[in-house]
Design a protein around this motif. Sequence first.
Motif, short mmCIF file in Angstrom:
data_model
loop_
_atom_site.label_atom_id
_atom_site.label_comp_id
_atom_site.label_asym_id
_atom_site.label_seq_id
_atom_site.Cartn_x
_atom_site.Cartn_y
_atom_site.Cartn_z
N ARG A 80 8.17 10.08 62.43
CA ARG A 80 9.41 10.12 61.63
C ARG A 80 10.30 11.26 62.10
O ARG A 80 11.53 11.12 62.12
CB ARG A 80 9.09 10.29 60.14
CG ARG A 80 8.64 9.04 59.44
CD ARG A 80 8.73 9.16 57.92
NE ARG A 80 7.94 10.27 57.40
CZ ARG A 80 6.65 10.21 57.10
NH1 ARG A 80 5.98 9.09 57.27
NH2 ARG A 80 6.02 11.27 56.63
N GLY A 81 9.72 12.39 62.43
CA GLY A 81 10.50 13.52 62.91
C GLY A 81 11.44 14.09 61.87
O GLY A 81 12.55 14.52 62.19
N GLU A 82 10.99 14.12 60.62
CA GLU A 82 11.81 14.66 59.52
C GLU A 82 11.11 15.89 58.94
O GLU A 82 9.94 15.84 58.58
CB GLU A 82 12.00 13.59 58.44
CG GLU A 82 12.77 12.37 58.96
CD GLU A 82 12.96 11.31 57.88
OE1 GLU A 82 12.46 11.51 56.74
OE2 GLU A 82 13.60 10.29 58.18
N TYR A 83 11.89 16.99 58.83
CA TYR A 83 11.28 18.26 58.43
C TYR A 83 12.14 18.97 57.39
O TYR A 83 13.33 18.69 57.25
CB TYR A 83 11.08 19.14 59.67
CG TYR A 83 10.17 18.50 60.69
CD1 TYR A 83 8.79 18.60 60.59
CD2 TYR A 83 10.70 17.74 61.74
CE1 TYR A 83 7.95 17.99 61.51
CE2 TYR A 83 9.86 17.12 62.67
CZ TYR A 83 8.49 17.24 62.55
OH TYR A 83 7.66 16.62 63.45
N THR A 84 11.51 19.90 56.70
CA THR A 84 12.22 20.69 55.68
C THR A 84 12.63 22.03 56.27
O THR A 84 12.21 22.41 57.36
CB THR A 84 11.31 20.94 54.47
OG1 THR A 84 10.18 21.72 54.90
CG2 THR A 84 10.81 19.64 53.87
N GLU A 85 13.42 22.74 55.50
CA GLU A 85 13.87 24.07 55.91
C GLU A 85 12.67 25.01 56.11
O GLU A 85 12.65 25.83 57.02
CB GLU A 85 14.80 24.64 54.82
CG GLU A 85 15.92 25.49 55.38
CD GLU A 85 16.99 25.79 54.33
OE1 GLU A 85 16.88 26.87 53.73
OE2 GLU A 85 17.89 24.95 54.13
N TYR A 86 11.65 24.84 55.24
CA TYR A 86 10.47 25.70 55.34
C TYR A 86 9.75 25.47 56.67
O TYR A 86 9.33 26.43 57.32
CB TYR A 86 9.51 25.41 54.18
CG TYR A 86 8.24 26.23 54.26
CD1 TYR A 86 8.23 27.59 53.91
CD2 TYR A 86 7.04 25.66 54.72
CE1 TYR A 86 7.07 28.35 54.01
CE2 TYR A 86 5.88 26.42 54.81
CZ TYR A 86 5.90 27.76 54.46
OH TYR A 86 4.76 28.51 54.57
N THR A 87 9.64 24.23 57.09
CA THR A 87 8.96 23.92 58.35
C THR A 87 9.69 24.55 59.53
O THR A 87 9.08 24.90 60.53
CB THR A 87 8.89 22.38 58.57
OG1 THR A 87 8.60 21.75 57.34
CG2 THR A 87 7.82 22.02 59.57
N LYS B 203 16.71 14.83 66.69
CA LYS B 203 17.66 13.95 67.38
C LYS B 203 16.91 12.94 68.27
O LYS B 203 15.86 13.25 68.84
CB LYS B 203 18.62 14.77 68.23
CG LYS B 203 19.68 15.50 67.40
CD LYS B 203 20.71 16.16 68.28
CE LYS B 203 21.75 16.90 67.43
NZ LYS B 203 22.68 16.01 66.75
N PRO B 204 17.44 11.71 68.36
CA PRO B 204 16.80 10.65 69.15
C PRO B 204 16.52 11.05 70.61
O PRO B 204 15.54 10.61 71.20
CB PRO B 204 17.80 9.50 69.08
CG PRO B 204 18.56 9.73 67.81
CD PRO B 204 18.65 11.22 67.68
N SER B 205 17.38 11.90 71.19
CA SER B 205 17.20 12.30 72.60
C SER B 205 15.87 13.04 72.80
O SER B 205 15.27 12.95 73.88
CB SER B 205 18.36 13.20 73.04
OG SER B 205 18.44 14.36 72.21
N LEU B 206 15.42 13.75 71.77
CA LEU B 206 14.12 14.43 71.85
C LEU B 206 12.99 13.43 71.64
O LEU B 206 11.98 13.47 72.33
CB LEU B 206 14.01 15.53 70.80
CG LEU B 206 14.73 16.85 71.02
CD1 LEU B 206 14.31 17.85 69.95
CD2 LEU B 206 14.45 17.44 72.40
N LYS B 207 13.17 12.56 70.66
CA LYS B 207 12.13 11.58 70.33
C LYS B 207 11.75 10.72 71.53
O LYS B 207 10.58 10.39 71.72
CB LYS B 207 12.59 10.68 69.18
CG LYS B 207 12.45 11.30 67.81
CD LYS B 207 12.71 10.25 66.75
CE LYS B 207 12.38 10.76 65.37
NZ LYS B 207 12.50 9.73 64.34
N GLN B 208 12.73 10.35 72.34
CA GLN B 208 12.45 9.44 73.44
C GLN B 208 11.62 10.10 74.55
O GLN B 208 11.09 9.42 75.42
CB GLN B 208 13.74 8.86 74.01
CG GLN B 208 14.65 9.87 74.69
CD GLN B 208 15.98 9.25 75.11
OE1 GLN B 208 16.36 8.18 74.63
NE2 GLN B 208 16.68 9.90 76.01
#
Length: 292
Positions: free
Chosen positions: A172-179, A202-207
């Motif tokens: 998912r690549g979703e994070y909080t401010e704490y992370t 960002k998608p460019s990193l995910k790929q």
Amino acid sequence: MSSLFSKTISLRKELKISELEFTQLRDFIYDQAGIFIASNRKYLLENRLANRLKELNLKDFGEYYYYLQYDSGRKTELNKLFEVITTNETSFYRNPPQLKVFETKVLPAVLDELRKKRSKRLRIWSAGCSTGEEPYTLAMIISEVLGSELSSWNIKITANDLSERVLRSARRGEYTEYTLRTTPKEVVRKYFDNDGKIYKVKPSLKQMISFGQINLSDRVQVKRVERSEIVFCRNVIIYFDDPMKKKVINAFYDNLVPGGHLIIGHSESLHNITRAFKPVHHPGAIIYQKLE
């Protein structure tokens, strides 16, 4: 009131693990994942598995051991077991001195060596990637080092973990401010999309990253990983006993190309495990290099 109290006491007694049950489960976990749980950590197994027994409506750890071996739901439960026995504490840019050495010494040297061979194909293995912070951090560093040259490179970071749950989170690549608390602010602005309180990679990193489940004690699974210039396996081998450590480190050795680099946790060492790697000392980090 006294009846309720006695039921609570009874439940606690039911969830105590006997020596036999502990030995059976410890040996089962070791056979399945190579993770060794010492006798003085019996409480850890007892505490972490208590909720699994409640959820499966099992009366004791002996029944749970039987369930893991013979029940039709054992494969699903094995993943649940992996989730509760592994610790997944991580963060972006964890251990900055080590990552600085990767950014300024290891990565540029590897890229230069590939350029000399007229190759622009880089492979990195993040073994024990947890919820994705490490491979995403590596992708950010690679992006910074290559800059405008990035699009001309074929880069793949293979990111593996034993737990399917943490891999779902990583994908998912979703994070909080704490992370992101240890991540430089300019990096957050550049590589994340802010959606309220959630920061999305960002998608460019995910790929650049391929996530997948792997059991490091499974030789067949490990051999499927593409050969790498660099292997990261930080804060993982601490969970293994010496025979398993040797097995895993040998697998990394086989995976690495000649002259490849192995980066383990800053508190971990290959001392007494293998002499197949040359320890290269840098300020704040030791990088292990496969001998040519």
